[in-house]
Design an enzyme around this catalytic site. Structure first.
Site, PDB file in Angstrom:
ATOM      1  CG  HIS A   1      -2.085   0.910   1.158  1.00 19.06           C
ATOM      2  ND1 HIS A   1      -2.138   2.004   0.325  1.00 19.06           N
ATOM      3  CD2 HIS A   1      -3.278   0.891   1.821  1.00 19.06           C
ATOM      4  CE1 HIS A   1      -3.314   2.620   0.487  1.00 19.06           C
ATOM      5  NE2 HIS A   1      -4.022   1.965   1.377  1.00 19.06           N
TER       6      HIS A   1
ATOM      7  CG  HIS B   1      -5.556   5.699  -0.560  1.00 18.17           C
ATOM      8  ND1 HIS B   1      -6.279   4.534  -0.545  1.00 18.17           N
ATOM      9  CD2 HIS B   1      -5.748   6.238  -1.791  1.00 18.17           C
ATOM     10  CE1 HIS B   1      -6.879   4.380  -1.711  1.00 18.17           C
ATOM     11  NE2 HIS B   1      -6.558   5.391  -2.490  1.00 18.17           N
TER      12      HIS B   1
ATOM     13  CE1 TYR C   1      -4.365   5.150   6.160  1.00 20.78           C
ATOM     14  CE2 TYR C   1      -4.714   4.679   3.835  1.00 20.78           C
ATOM     15  CZ  TYR C   1      -5.222   4.950   5.092  1.00 20.78           C
ATOM     16  OH  TYR C   1      -6.580   5.039   5.284  1.00 20.78           O
TER      17      TYR C   1
HETATM   18  C1  PHB Z   1     -10.884   3.770   4.665  1.00 18.81           C
HETATM   19  O1  PHB Z   1     -11.742   4.570   4.287  1.00 18.81           O
HETATM   20  O2  PHB Z   1     -11.009   3.132   5.719  1.00 18.81           O
HETATM   21  C2  PHB Z   1      -9.710   3.555   3.816  1.00 18.81           C
HETATM   22  C3  PHB Z   1      -9.625   4.202   2.609  1.00 18.81           C
HETATM   23  C4  PHB Z   1      -8.531   3.986   1.804  1.00 18.81           C
HETATM   24  C5  PHB Z   1      -7.557   3.125   2.208  1.00 18.81           C
HETATM   25  C6  PHB Z   1      -7.628   2.473   3.400  1.00 18.81           C
HETATM   26  C7  PHB Z   1      -8.726   2.698   4.223  1.00 18.81           C
HETATM   27  O3  PHB Z   1      -6.515   2.934   1.413  1.00 18.81           O
END
Ligand code: PHB
Length: 367
Positions: free
Chosen positions: A182, A185, A187
């Site tokens: 990942h 987004h 992170y």
């Molecule tokens: C979430 O909305 O919980 C969410 C969205 C995108 C992600 C991971 C979690 O990559």
């Protein structure tokens, strides 16, 4: 409109997937605490969706430090790996393929889910206005402000890389068909890539080479732990997620994709900005991505079958991943094939809880 391309098999590394309709990674927050162990019910949920060309699991922690949401599972302890093995077996028994999405949430976390209650790590101690999800006393998901992060030490960065490698080994042991890193987004890996959250002055900050270093080191470690044929990555160029701004020109993102391409990964998974209210990609950008990456390109984010068909036909992408449509339609592949209506979605049961809104969405035949 016929959706012929979506039903063509596609190569993923040395494997062949039966169609190009994938289940996108979806956070559902139903894992058992303490321990972050996925439930047996998850085996039913994922295997209900095994007609997808590929099932990509919910984002799954590589370590206890990588945790940001109460109820998200991990794949770094033996208990978690054993539980995943049974889930994977269920999906395989139905003829499906499944990869696990590996994440470290970085600053999108709260001290109450962190080891020793410490502040979460990020590239730097930059506070971002973003919320995460905890559990209340009734075990329901509640949204809370994140705890301001601290800058990871170099030793912690090395540990993060080692943790991704360990999780990859655990995933292989559980029988998964691969892992998806990942990198999207907002992170941890994205927090290192973006200047807004990365103000480091060591080899992990500053130039784009340095800001990309953690993502590329993690990829290299995962490839070493398994091989490039079993490692994919998700990125979200040009989009702002979790308050972490894209802030980059096309050139930087294309440069990063070229670096990823050098590693020979089994796929590049694009989370397009549309689903979170961002500006759609231009065809020019799509073509540059296609030129930069040689293996399978998967796209997600506000897609319909028609849009996927069009972008496959144009040669921009090879496969599509559906998120919310897959929550509500276990037999999404059959519905697209038949042009059938989709079930109504129930967002109130997306996060946390049990069977309701998880394993009880009806199949076509049941309606
Ligand atoms: C979430 O909305 O919980 C969410 C969205 C995108 C992600 C991971 C979690 O990559």
């Amino acid at each position: 409109m016929a959706q012929d391309n979506l039903f063509e098999p596609i190569e993923m590394g040395a494997q062949t997937l039966k169609n190009r309709i994938f289940m996108a990674p979806l956070t559902r927050l139903r894992a058992i605490e303490p321990g972050d162990v996925p439930t047996a019910l998850a085996g039913e949920y994922y295997s209900q969706r095994a007609s997808a060309g590929l099932v990509i699991t919910e984002a799954t922690q590589v370590s206890f430090q990588g945790k940001g949401y109460a109820g998200a599972p991990g794949v770094h302890t033996q208990d978690q790996t054993t539980a995943w093995k049974s889930i994977v077996d269920n999906v395989h028994a139905k003829g499906g393929k499944i990869v696990v999405q590996l994440w470290h949430t970085g600053l999108v976390s709260h001290k109450s889910v962190q080891p020793e209650g410490r502040a979460p790590i990020s590239a730097s101690d930059v506070k971002v206005a973003v919320r995460t999800s905890l559990r209340d006393s009734d075990d329901l998901a509640i949204r809370v402000d994140t705890t301001p992060p601290r800058a990871a030490t170099l030793a912690e960065i090395k540990q993060v890389i080692a943790d991704f490698a360990l999780a990859t080994k655990q995933a292989k042991e559980a029988g998964f068909d691969g892992v998806e890193v990942h990198g999207a987004h907002g992170y941890l890996l994205h927090q290192f890539w973006v200047e807004q959250t990365n103000q480091r002055d060591d080899e992990y900050g500053g130039s784009r080479e340095n800001r990309a270093r953690l993502m590329l080191d993690v990829i290299d470690a995962c490839v070493e732990a398994w091989d490039a044929d079993h490692v994919g990555i998700r990125v979200s160029p040009q989009g702002t997620f979790n308050g972490v701004e894209a802030g980059y020109e096309e050139d930087d993102n294309i440069w990063l994709i070229e670096k990823i391409n050098d590693r020979g990964l089994m796929y590049l998974h694009l989370s397009e900005p549309d689903w979170a209210g961002g500006t759609p990609y231009t065809d020019g950008f799509r073509q540059r991505i296609r030129d930069a990456f040689g293996n399978m390109i998967v796209a997600a984010g506000g897609y319909t079958a028609e849009k996927a068909e069009k972008n496959i036909e144009a040669g921009y992408i090879d496969a599509v991943a559906f998120g919310r449509d897959y929550i509500a339609n276990p037999d999404l592949v059959e519905r697209i094939r038949e042009g059938a209506e989709l079930n109504e979605q129930h967002p109130e049961t997306f996060y946390g809880g049990g069977t309701e809104g998880y394993t009880d969405y009806p199949f076509l035949a049941e309606k």
